[in-house]
Design a protein around this motif. Structure first.
Motif, PDB file in Angstrom:
ATOM      1  N   PHE A  17     -17.655 -31.049  47.081  1.00 16.56           N
ATOM      2  CA  PHE A  17     -17.427 -32.146  48.530  1.00 16.56           C
ATOM      3  C   PHE A  17     -18.065 -33.329  48.533  1.00 16.56           C
ATOM      4  O   PHE A  17     -17.565 -34.052  48.882  1.00 16.56           O
ATOM      5  N   VAL A  18     -19.015 -33.374  48.097  1.00 14.66           N
ATOM      6  CA  VAL A  18     -19.562 -35.360  48.558  1.00 14.66           C
ATOM      7  C   VAL A  18     -18.612 -36.128  46.944  1.00 14.66           C
ATOM      8  O   VAL A  18     -18.637 -37.320  47.644  1.00 14.66           O
ATOM      9  N   THR A  19     -18.372 -35.744  46.297  1.00 20.33           N
ATOM     10  CA  THR A  19     -17.417 -37.085  45.650  1.00 20.33           C
ATOM     11  C   THR A  19     -16.213 -36.774  45.556  1.00 20.33           C
ATOM     12  O   THR A  19     -16.052 -37.642  46.036  1.00 20.33           O
ATOM     13  N   ALA A  58     -10.574 -31.854  29.943  1.00 19.63           N
ATOM     14  CA  ALA A  58     -11.467 -31.848  31.165  1.00 19.63           C
ATOM     15  C   ALA A  58     -12.163 -32.875  31.115  1.00 19.63           C
ATOM     16  O   ALA A  58     -12.589 -33.800  31.975  1.00 19.63           O
ATOM     17  N   ILE A  59     -12.371 -33.608  29.433  1.00 13.64           N
ATOM     18  CA  ILE A  59     -12.697 -34.775  29.165  1.00 13.64           C
ATOM     19  C   ILE A  59     -12.264 -35.821  30.030  1.00 13.64           C
ATOM     20  O   ILE A  59     -12.756 -36.822  30.186  1.00 13.64           O
ATOM     21  N   LEU A  60     -10.932 -35.899  29.394  1.00 11.73           N
ATOM     22  CA  LEU A  60      -9.921 -36.464  30.310  1.00 11.73           C
ATOM     23  C   LEU A  60     -10.285 -36.800  31.936  1.00 11.73           C
ATOM     24  O   LEU A  60      -9.832 -37.755  32.312  1.00 11.73           O
ATOM     25  N   PHE A  61      -9.778 -35.513  32.338  1.00 13.34           N
ATOM     26  CA  PHE A  61     -10.389 -35.846  33.964  1.00 13.34           C
ATOM     27  C   PHE A  61     -11.632 -36.137  34.071  1.00 13.34           C
ATOM     28  O   PHE A  61     -11.716 -36.924  35.526  1.00 13.34           O
ATOM     29  N   CYS A  62     -12.682 -35.907  33.739  1.00 12.00           N
ATOM     30  CA  CYS A  62     -14.043 -36.679  33.924  1.00 12.00           C
ATOM     31  C   CYS A  62     -13.385 -37.938  33.989  1.00 12.00           C
ATOM     32  O   CYS A  62     -14.542 -38.769  35.017  1.00 12.00           O
ATOM     33  N   ALA A  63     -12.987 -38.381  33.091  1.00 13.13           N
ATOM     34  CA  ALA A  63     -13.477 -39.880  33.121  1.00 13.13           C
ATOM     35  C   ALA A  63     -12.561 -40.305  33.815  1.00 13.13           C
ATOM     36  O   ALA A  63     -13.029 -41.687  34.611  1.00 13.13           O
ATOM     37  N   MET A  64     -10.875 -39.602  33.929  1.00  8.56           N
ATOM     38  CA  MET A  64     -10.545 -40.229  35.137  1.00  8.56           C
ATOM     39  C   MET A  64     -10.828 -40.271  36.535  1.00  8.56           C
ATOM     40  O   MET A  64     -10.907 -41.493  37.192  1.00  8.56           O
ATOM     41  N   VAL A  65     -11.806 -39.280  36.743  1.00  6.00           N
ATOM     42  CA  VAL A  65     -12.216 -39.169  37.684  1.00  6.00           C
ATOM     43  C   VAL A  65     -12.813 -40.203  38.717  1.00  6.00           C
ATOM     44  O   VAL A  65     -13.116 -41.359  39.336  1.00  6.00           O
ATOM     45  N   ILE A  66     -14.149 -40.649  37.383  1.00  7.35           N
ATOM     46  CA  ILE A  66     -15.276 -41.981  37.267  1.00  7.35           C
ATOM     47  C   ILE A  66     -14.247 -43.666  37.299  1.00  7.35           C
ATOM     48  O   ILE A  66     -14.661 -44.282  38.119  1.00  7.35           O
ATOM     49  N   ASP A  67     -13.468 -43.434  36.720  1.00  7.91           N
ATOM     50  CA  ASP A  67     -12.747 -44.753  36.515  1.00  7.91           C
ATOM     51  C   ASP A  67     -11.905 -45.130  38.140  1.00  7.91           C
ATOM     52  O   ASP A  67     -11.613 -46.417  38.719  1.00  7.91           O
ATOM     53  N   ARG A  68     -10.978 -43.693  38.382  1.00  8.36           N
ATOM     54  CA  ARG A  68     -10.704 -44.104  39.905  1.00  8.36           C
ATOM     55  C   ARG A  68     -11.108 -44.558  40.515  1.00  8.36           C
ATOM     56  O   ARG A  68     -10.628 -45.212  41.991  1.00  8.36           O
ATOM     57  N   ALA A  79      -9.757 -34.213  43.654  1.00  7.83           N
ATOM     58  CA  ALA A  79     -10.285 -32.827  44.390  1.00  7.83           C
ATOM     59  C   ALA A  79      -9.598 -31.427  43.094  1.00  7.83           C
ATOM     60  O   ALA A  79      -9.518 -30.470  42.786  1.00  7.83           O
ATOM     61  N   ALA A  80      -8.088 -31.978  42.671  1.00  8.03           N
ATOM     62  CA  ALA A  80      -7.096 -31.342  41.621  1.00  8.03           C
ATOM     63  C   ALA A  80      -8.019 -31.341  40.261  1.00  8.03           C
ATOM     64  O   ALA A  80      -8.170 -29.991  39.327  1.00  8.03           O
ATOM     65  N   SER A  81      -9.271 -32.641  39.914  1.00 12.27           N
ATOM     66  CA  SER A  81      -8.932 -32.740  38.070  1.00 12.27           C
ATOM     67  C   SER A  81     -10.718 -31.375  38.896  1.00 12.27           C
ATOM     68  O   SER A  81     -10.750 -30.348  37.816  1.00 12.27           O
ATOM     69  N   LEU A  82     -10.865 -31.754  39.726  1.00 14.67           N
ATOM     70  CA  LEU A  82     -12.600 -30.602  40.130  1.00 14.67           C
ATOM     71  C   LEU A  82     -12.455 -29.091  40.636  1.00 14.67           C
ATOM     72  O   LEU A  82     -12.795 -28.397  39.452  1.00 14.67           O
ATOM     73  N   ALA A  83     -11.175 -28.819  40.733  1.00 14.76           N
ATOM     74  CA  ALA A  83     -10.688 -27.470  40.376  1.00 14.76           C
ATOM     75  C   ALA A  83     -10.286 -27.019  39.707  1.00 14.76           C
ATOM     76  O   ALA A  83     -10.474 -26.097  39.244  1.00 14.76           O
ATOM     77  N   TYR A  84     -10.064 -27.985  37.987  1.00 16.52           N
ATOM     78  CA  TYR A  84      -9.383 -27.366  37.024  1.00 16.52           C
ATOM     79  C   TYR A  84     -10.562 -27.376  36.231  1.00 16.52           C
ATOM     80  O   TYR A  84     -11.138 -26.361  35.719  1.00 16.52           O
ATOM     81  N   LEU A  85     -11.240 -27.915  36.986  1.00 17.17           N
ATOM     82  CA  LEU A  85     -12.917 -27.778  35.527  1.00 17.17           C
ATOM     83  C   LEU A  85     -13.863 -26.426  36.255  1.00 17.17           C
ATOM     84  O   LEU A  85     -14.272 -25.741  35.769  1.00 17.17           O
ATOM     85  N   ALA A  86     -13.285 -26.468  37.414  1.00 21.23           N
ATOM     86  CA  ALA A  86     -14.232 -25.055  38.179  1.00 21.23           C
ATOM     87  C   ALA A  86     -13.353 -23.509  37.890  1.00 21.23           C
ATOM     88  O   ALA A  86     -13.940 -22.754  37.105  1.00 21.23           O
ATOM     89  N   PHE A  87     -12.155 -23.609  37.704  1.00 24.48           N
ATOM     90  CA  PHE A  87     -11.499 -22.500  37.409  1.00 24.48           C
ATOM     91  C   PHE A  87     -11.007 -22.497  35.708  1.00 24.48           C
ATOM     92  O   PHE A  87     -11.179 -21.105  35.277  1.00 24.48           O
ATOM     93  N   MET A  88     -11.507 -23.355  34.974  1.00 19.65           N
ATOM     94  CA  MET A  88     -11.633 -23.162  33.845  1.00 19.65           C
ATOM     95  C   MET A  88     -12.856 -22.777  32.934  1.00 19.65           C
ATOM     96  O   MET A  88     -13.581 -22.350  31.955  1.00 19.65           O
ATOM     97  N   GLY A  89     -13.607 -22.596  34.427  1.00 20.20           N
ATOM     98  CA  GLY A  89     -15.358 -22.286  33.786  1.00 20.20           C
ATOM     99  C   GLY A  89     -15.979 -23.194  32.918  1.00 20.20           C
ATOM    100  O   GLY A  89     -17.088 -23.027  32.473  1.00 20.20           O
ATOM    101  N   PRO A  91      -6.849 -41.987  49.500  1.00 15.17           N
ATOM    102  CA  PRO A  91      -6.917 -40.166  49.807  1.00 15.17           C
ATOM    103  C   PRO A  91      -5.848 -40.111  48.454  1.00 15.17           C
ATOM    104  O   PRO A  91      -6.147 -38.845  48.351  1.00 15.17           O
ATOM    105  N   ARG A  92      -5.135 -40.900  48.019  1.00 14.19           N
ATOM    106  CA  ARG A  92      -4.596 -40.659  46.589  1.00 14.19           C
ATOM    107  C   ARG A  92      -6.025 -40.241  45.719  1.00 14.19           C
ATOM    108  O   ARG A  92      -5.377 -39.061  44.855  1.00 14.19           O
ATOM    109  N   VAL A  93      -6.563 -40.808  45.416  1.00 12.78           N
ATOM    110  CA  VAL A  93      -7.642 -40.615  44.282  1.00 12.78           C
ATOM    111  C   VAL A  93      -8.321 -39.676  45.149  1.00 12.78           C
ATOM    112  O   VAL A  93      -8.538 -38.537  43.995  1.00 12.78           O
ATOM    113  N   ALA A  94      -8.831 -38.937  46.681  1.00 15.79           N
ATOM    114  CA  ALA A  94      -9.209 -38.472  46.817  1.00 15.79           C
ATOM    115  C   ALA A  94      -8.630 -36.865  46.220  1.00 15.79           C
ATOM    116  O   ALA A  94      -9.681 -36.189  46.310  1.00 15.79           O
TER     117      ALA A  94
END
Length: 519
Positions: free
Chosen positions: A295-297, A496-506, A314-324, A307-310
């Motif tokens: 939520f905070v992220t 997963a690594i890609l999404f982590c880096a993209m969230v930080i960069d965006r 959210a989609a990236s974090l959902a991917y990380l969560a649902f993949m365990g 909003p677009r980055v948000a």
């Protein structure tokens, strides 16, 4: 006016060409008189090839045709004395000798009354005879191929000579135009150029021809120079082994051990600082309940980047969560975040310093080149020697690899601030501190943000490499996938690594973009 221009041009060609200037006046006028191809033949260039280029100072012509003529000469040499079928003939002779031995053995066994043994020996002899016939056929085919190679080499040499004669005046006319503009090009024929050209030719051609045309080049050269060098010479292997390498390796081991023993407290202090940063990030990202972190992220992305980055966050974090992969991803984010944070914390002040001091940047540039070009696996060795294994050494490896971009681009941005702008600010009474924070840094911010972007992405690329020295997270997952060829696991972990880096960069880039857009 036209006549005076022509006289001036003729006068210039005379001073430029010196020798045979009338010929070059005529040929240059012909080349300059038409826009397309014009027939212009230079007999001296066709005859002497690279040496003509060296004599006239047309060094591009010299090196191009030195290599092309050498290629043609290698083909001619292979065709004349290359002994292409020598290995097959040698094999044929060995097989023939072996066949004779088997036949003698068969005769002895027949005389002794052992018909079965004699038949076995004759069977082997027949098999060897078939192999010998194939070797002889291959040797004959190689001999025929040598004729084709010889013809190819001769044809290439003729073509290269034609190209030299046709291209020489064009190359020399281009050099003449450069001379007219700068007066820095060579004029006339220089004996020093001829000497250098001959030295280059004899330094390159003989040994290369021997290497590619003689069956045993080392023995051939030893035979030519045996009286001078005692027959011990090789043109395929450097005459020094690994004795210097072994000596320096031992000295390097001793140096690393000395540093580790005498400065262990310093290295432990650095490790403790990095571990403190990592522990703080891991407590924040892992120990905190995951809904709170998510939520905070997302809210942070919404407020800072829009909003677009948000939505992407959210989609990236959902991917990380649902993949365990939530916990592994948070460990990875902590590693990337710690590495990028330290790179920015150290790199931006250094970049500001280097941008203001040319002397400091000249001293630091080779170090930055070393940090970027040295393979990551190489500087993992001293990091392990001084700091051990685990997450802090992984962050240090990331620090070495990912810091140069933010330093370089910060320095570039600082040097790109117009001097007139700084002079105007000083004229209005800006202090040095105000000049830096209110003028230089805002104007250099686009370049600085690009450096931060590159640092984040390079920190990402070090995640897998850092896992080799015990850094946990998604890098260890990728390393396991590489070890067991788990293709699906590797692909999902890589995303997963890609999404982590993209969230930080965006998020980081979004702050700057919204700030610029607001202005």
């Amino acid at each position: 006016m036209k006549d005076s221009t022509m006289e001036s041009d003729t006068h210039g060609v005379t001073h430029f060409a010196v020798e045979n200037s009338a010929y070059y006046e005529r040929e240059f006028a012909r080349i300059q008189g038409k826009t397309g191809f014009t027939w212009s033949w230079n007999t001296m260039a066709a005859l002497f090839g690279p040496i003509w280029g060296a004599a006239r100072g047309v060094w591009g012509f010299f090196w191009i045709f030195l290599v092309l003529e050498l290629f043609a000469l290698v083909q001619i040499g292979r065709g004349l004395w290359g002994q292409l079928g020598a290995d097959q003939l040698e094999r044929y002779e060995r097989l023939t000798t072996n066949i004779s031995k088997r036949e003698v053995q068969a005769a002895e066994l027949t005389a002794a009354g052992d018909a079965t043994g004699a038949a076995a020996k004759l069977k082997i002899a027949d098999n060897l005879r078939a192999a010998a016939e194939k070797a002889l056929q291959a040797a004959n085919e190689a001999s025929t191929e040598a004729t084709g190679i010889l013809v190819t080499g001769l044809v290439l040499m003729v073509l290269f000579k034609l190209a030299e004669g046709l291209y020489a005046n064009y190359a020399y006319e281009a050099q003449y135009l450069r001379w007219r503009a700068t007066q820095n090009e060579q004029t006339g024929i220089k004996r020093s150029g001829i000497v250098f050209g001959l030295i280059g030719l004899f330094a390159i051609w003989p040994l290369t021809l021997i290497r590619f045309t003689v069956a045993n080049p080392n023995e051939f050269v030893a035979g030519l120079t045996g009286g001078l060098l005692g027959g011990k010479i090789s043109i395929t292997e450097f005459p020094v082994g690994r004795e210097y390498f072994a000596y320096l390796s031992k000295k390097g081991d001793a140096g690393f051990d000395w540093l580790a023993n005498n400065f262990g407290d310093v290295f432990d202090g650095v490790t403790a600082v990095i571990r403190w940063v990592l522990d703080g990030l891991e407590i924040l990202l892992i120990e905190t309940p995951w809904p709170v972190v998510m939520f905070v992220t997302v809210v942070l992305a919404l407020r800072l980047a829009g909003p677009r980055v948000a939505i992407f966050t959210a989609a990236s974090l959902a991917y990380l969560a649902f993949m365990g992969l939530w916990e592994l991803s948070m460990i990875t984010v902590a590693l990337i975040g710690a590495g990028a944070f330290l790179c920015v914390l150290i790199g931006i002040p250094l970049g500001i310093w280097f941008g203001k001091s040319k002397r400091a940047y000249a001293f630091a540039e080779p170090v930055l080149d070393f940090m970027q070009t040295m393979p990551a696996f190489v500087y993992l060795i001293p990091i392990i020697a001084f700091f051990g294994t685990g997450k802090p050494p992984g962050v240090l490896a990331t620090l070495v690899f990912a810091m140069p971009p933010v330093i370089r681009l910060t320095a570039l941005g600082m040097r790109g601030v117009p001097e007139s702008t700084k002079e105007a600010a000083i004229a209005f009474g800006c202090s040095k501190r105000q000049l830096l924070f209110n003028v230089e840094l805002p104007l250099a911010l686009p370049s600085i943000m690009t450096g931060i972007n590159q640092t984040i992405l390079m920190s990402l690329s070090m995640v897998v490499i850092a896992s080799l020295i015990g850094a946990e997270g998604l890098g260890a997952l990728i390393l396991e996938a590489l070890q067991y060829a788990a293709k699906g696991q590797g692909l999902l972990g890589g995303l997963a690594i890609l999404f982590c880096a993209m969230v930080i960069d965006r998020i980081a880039q979004g702050v700057y973009r919204r700030r610029v857009g607001a202005k």
